[in-house]
Motif scaffolding. Sequence first.
Motif, short mmCIF file in Angstrom:
data_model
loop_
_atom_site.label_atom_id
_atom_site.label_comp_id
_atom_site.label_asym_id
_atom_site.label_seq_id
_atom_site.Cartn_x
_atom_site.Cartn_y
_atom_site.Cartn_z
N ILE A 1 52.04 -54.84 25.27
CA ILE A 1 51.47 -53.54 25.59
C ILE A 1 49.95 -53.67 25.64
CG2 ILE A 1 51.27 -51.13 24.90
CD1 ILE A 1 54.08 -51.97 25.70
N PRO A 2 49.34 -53.56 26.83
CA PRO A 2 47.88 -53.66 26.92
C PRO A 2 47.20 -52.62 26.03
CG PRO A 2 48.88 -53.75 29.11
CD PRO A 2 49.98 -53.38 28.15
N GLU A 3 46.08 -52.99 25.46
CA GLU A 3 45.38 -52.11 24.51
C GLU A 3 45.00 -50.78 25.15
OE1 GLU A 3 41.33 -52.07 21.74
OE2 GLU A 3 41.90 -53.88 22.84
N HIS A 4 44.59 -50.79 26.42
CA HIS A 4 44.11 -49.55 27.03
C HIS A 4 45.25 -48.57 27.31
CE1 HIS A 4 45.33 -51.62 30.76
NE2 HIS A 4 45.30 -50.45 31.35
N TRP A 5 46.51 -49.02 27.16
CA TRP A 5 47.63 -48.11 27.34
C TRP A 5 47.82 -47.20 26.14
CZ3 TRP A 5 52.34 -51.05 29.89
CH2 TRP A 5 51.99 -51.40 31.20
N THR A 6 47.18 -47.46 25.04
CA THR A 6 47.32 -46.62 23.85
C THR A 6 45.99 -45.97 23.46
OG1 THR A 6 47.01 -48.59 22.45
CG2 THR A 6 49.27 -47.95 22.96
N ARG A 7 45.03 -45.97 24.38
CA ARG A 7 43.75 -45.30 24.15
C ARG A 7 43.69 -44.00 24.94
NH1 ARG A 7 40.87 -50.55 25.04
NH2 ARG A 7 40.25 -49.65 27.04
N ASP A 8 42.68 -43.20 24.63
CA ASP A 8 42.38 -41.99 25.41
C ASP A 8 43.57 -41.04 25.51
OD1 ASP A 8 39.81 -43.02 25.90
OD2 ASP A 8 40.52 -44.12 27.65
N GLY A 9 44.29 -40.90 24.41
CA GLY A 9 45.36 -39.93 24.37
C GLY A 9 46.62 -40.33 25.11
N LEU A 10 46.82 -41.62 25.36
CA LEU A 10 48.04 -42.08 26.03
C LEU A 10 49.06 -42.56 25.00
CD1 LEU A 10 46.84 -44.14 29.13
CD2 LEU A 10 47.58 -41.76 29.02
N ARG A 11 50.32 -42.40 25.36
CA ARG A 11 51.41 -42.96 24.57
C ARG A 11 52.17 -43.96 25.42
NH1 ARG A 11 54.27 -38.08 21.12
NH2 ARG A 11 52.35 -37.20 20.23
N ALA A 12 52.65 -45.02 24.79
CA ALA A 12 53.43 -46.05 25.47
C ALA A 12 54.76 -46.19 24.74
CB ALA A 12 52.67 -47.37 25.48
N VAL A 13 55.85 -45.92 25.44
CA VAL A 13 57.20 -46.00 24.86
C VAL A 13 57.94 -47.14 25.56
CG1 VAL A 13 59.36 -44.80 24.43
CG2 VAL A 13 57.20 -43.51 24.46
N THR A 14 58.23 -48.22 24.83
CA THR A 14 58.93 -49.35 25.42
C THR A 14 60.40 -48.99 25.60
OG1 THR A 14 57.39 -50.93 24.46
CG2 THR A 14 59.53 -51.79 25.17
N LEU A 15 60.89 -49.11 26.82
CA LEU A 15 62.26 -48.74 27.15
C LEU A 15 63.22 -49.91 27.10
CD1 LEU A 15 61.43 -46.47 30.22
CD2 LEU A 15 61.78 -45.75 27.85
N ASP B 1 48.49 -37.78 37.02
CA ASP B 1 49.22 -37.13 38.11
C ASP B 1 50.71 -37.01 37.87
OD1 ASP B 1 46.85 -36.91 39.65
OD2 ASP B 1 47.04 -39.00 40.26
N TYR B 2 51.24 -37.70 36.86
CA TYR B 2 52.67 -37.69 36.61
C TYR B 2 52.94 -37.49 35.11
CZ TYR B 2 52.83 -39.58 41.31
OH TYR B 2 52.66 -39.75 42.66
N ASP B 3 54.04 -36.82 34.82
CA ASP B 3 54.40 -36.63 33.41
C ASP B 3 54.77 -37.96 32.77
OD1 ASP B 3 54.14 -33.81 33.50
OD2 ASP B 3 56.10 -33.65 34.46
N ILE B 4 55.50 -38.81 33.50
CA ILE B 4 55.94 -40.11 33.00
C ILE B 4 55.65 -41.16 34.06
CG2 ILE B 4 57.92 -41.48 32.22
CD1 ILE B 4 59.27 -38.86 31.39
N THR C 1 57.96 -50.03 30.26
CA THR C 1 57.37 -49.05 29.35
C THR C 1 57.16 -47.72 30.08
OG1 THR C 1 56.22 -50.81 28.15
CG2 THR C 1 55.34 -48.58 27.89
N ALA C 2 57.34 -46.63 29.36
CA ALA C 2 56.98 -45.31 29.86
C ALA C 2 55.61 -44.95 29.32
CB ALA C 2 58.01 -44.28 29.44
N LEU C 3 54.67 -44.66 30.21
CA LEU C 3 53.33 -44.21 29.83
C LEU C 3 53.21 -42.72 30.08
CD1 LEU C 3 51.05 -46.97 31.43
CD2 LEU C 3 51.90 -46.85 29.10
N LEU C 4 52.57 -42.00 29.15
CA LEU C 4 52.39 -40.57 29.33
C LEU C 4 51.28 -40.07 28.43
CD1 LEU C 4 55.41 -38.78 27.57
CD2 LEU C 4 55.04 -41.22 27.43
N ARG C 5 50.71 -38.97 28.83
CA ARG C 5 49.68 -38.33 28.01
C ARG C 5 50.31 -37.71 26.77
NH1 ARG C 5 45.55 -35.12 32.10
NH2 ARG C 5 44.30 -36.95 32.70
N SER C 6 49.55 -37.68 25.68
CA SER C 6 50.10 -37.21 24.41
C SER C 6 50.54 -35.76 24.47
CB SER C 6 49.07 -37.39 23.29
OG SER C 6 48.80 -38.75 23.08
N ASP C 7 49.78 -34.91 25.19
CA ASP C 7 50.16 -33.50 25.23
C ASP C 7 51.47 -33.33 25.99
OD1 ASP C 7 48.84 -34.31 27.56
OD2 ASP C 7 48.15 -32.29 28.02
#
Length: 309
Positions: A150-164, A139-142, A271-277
């Motif tokens: 960083i929990p493992e499921h934050w980097t699955r299914d096309g998600l990116r995790a950027v530590t701020l 529902d949100y870009d960021i 952390t900023a979470l967002l979809r890869s696209d």
Amino acid sequence: MDVRRLELLRELADRGSVAAVAAATHRTPSAVSQQLKVLEREAGVPLTERVGRGIQLTGAGEALAATARQIATAIEAAEALWSEFTKLPQGTVSLSTFPTAGQMLLPGLLTMLDDEPGLEVVVTDHDLDRPDFASLTPDYDIVLADSQGIPEHWTRDGLRAVTLMTEPFDIAMPLGHRLSDRAVLKPADLVTEQWIGAPVGYPYDKVLDGLAAATGRAPRVVQRIMDNLLVERLVAAGIGLAILPRYTTRIHDSGIVTRPITGIPAERQITALLRSDRAERPSVRRVIELLEIEGRRVSARYAHPAHRR
């Protein structure tokens, strides 16, 4: 095969005659015919055939012309994408934050947007009843999130995790507490204390898990509260100690003091979470860059001696 010769074949398929192709491409008919013959030699099969006084494409020529259209479309798409990446990022970026991340990062971020014409950030604040920030990414870009590691499921299914940034945790206690004269606390110092805890699974709660592992004794949690301001008031009233974030705890005139703890992990990652696209969008990438800048500023500001406790 040369892309330019393929484009001539496509033009022949669309325009129907060498003369029309020559006029459209500002060549002579003989130059067009020569380039088509070169392409035919490269292909290794006849691409055109004589029909009356003109020519038409063979089956192989039609197939190659269709491929030429696909190549042209891909080139146009690449050029359009490159243009998007090289111009100033513009558009609206939706951002979800939880309260303390917003306190630290949003004033600086939104101020920096004054120098980013055409770029807008629309903020929504969430205080989740469980630490499942990844559920907000459709529902949100960021999505701003906090965690220990960083929990493992934050980097699955096309998600990116950027530590701020990383924020330390401290032990909060009322003024005059028996431990308030110590500069740093150890797990053994806290064995007999009672606690105002966070909801199970939150980063603050995981510090209490670390305390239990270090001392062999589970902390006595008398209340579990999500709102940090309420936690501060309960600590000031002497109800219990608490784990609170260093940069956003209101220690001035709040009736509490804070001290760092050593010997167990006591910090969180913002952390900023967002979809890869969405991460490929120039507007979103620019907002992430600004958040990283502000995260460094916040960390540097609180590392200054004037902010140390």
